[in-house]
Design an enzyme around this catalytic site. Structure first.
Site: not given
Ligand code: 5GP
Length: 185
Positions: A104-105, A108, A157, A170
């Site tokens: 997973e990136d 959070d 963010f 990206r």
């Protein structure tokens, strides 16, 4: 392009991904592994990570979306992970009795990862481990952790290296902070 602030360089990412790959290789002790990456954000991380794991390996992709995630004027995703998660694309290969590594990136609130862990465990893998590139520990709402974490980062963010804002950024090699963080309603 908005002015972005570099948080983690491409070189730092490459060095850390190599370490993570070495750790996964050692932990999996010559067994075969199936990497399952979450679209689209983890695609670049996956492609770098798998090349640091010289084991018998395959990879697959899974897709998720959040119910209730608000959209901006251009239908862009606004940063708010409070919605309920739903599956938009399941894996294509059987995970039964496999050593699975979910890739997973960013971790959070933990909603997405909790959902995905539950879902993948339903496939009855032999083992399930989680690798995330970034972890915003201060934002956690559910008590979920990754087995491999690239970098712990502050509550900001971020974009780049697979992560987007309204589908942009990206393709950046590093991780950057968006100065005007998108906020929920
Ligand atoms: P969680 O369910 O843990 O709250 O959120 C995980 C997902 O939220 C990530 O897979 C990613 O899509 C999105 N997300 C959370 N923080 C960020 C961020 O800083 N930047 C970007 N681009 N996406 C984020």
């Amino acid at each position: 392009m908005e002015k972005l602030k570099l948080l983690i360089s491409g070189e730092q990412i490459a060095a850390r991904v190599e370490e993570m790959g070495n750790q996964i290789t050692a932990d999996c002790a010559a067994q075969s592994v199936v990497f399952v990456a979450v679209l689209k954000g983890a695609a670049i991380f996956l492609s770098d990570l798998v090349r640091q794991v010289p084991l018998d390996a395959t990879f697959d992709f899974i897709g998720v979306a959040s119910y209730g995630n608000p959209r901006g004027p251009k239908q862009e995703k606004i940063w708010d992970s409070t919605g309920e998660v739903r599956l938009t694309k399941d894996v294509e290969q059987s995970l039964r009795d496999q050593n699975v590594i979910l890739v997973e990136d960013i971790l959070d609130t933990g909603l997405t990862l909790s959902f995905l862990k539950r879902l993948l465990l339903g496939h009855q893998p032999r083992s399930l481990r989680v690798a995330v590139l970034l972890d915003k520990t201060s934002r956690r709402k559910l008590p979920v952790q990754a087995d491999y974490v690239g970098f712990s980062i502050p509550d900001a963010f971020v974009v780049g290296y697979g992560l987007d804002y309204a589908e942009k950024y990206r393709n950046l090699s590093g991780i950057y902070v968006l100065p005007t963080a998108p906020v929920g309603p």
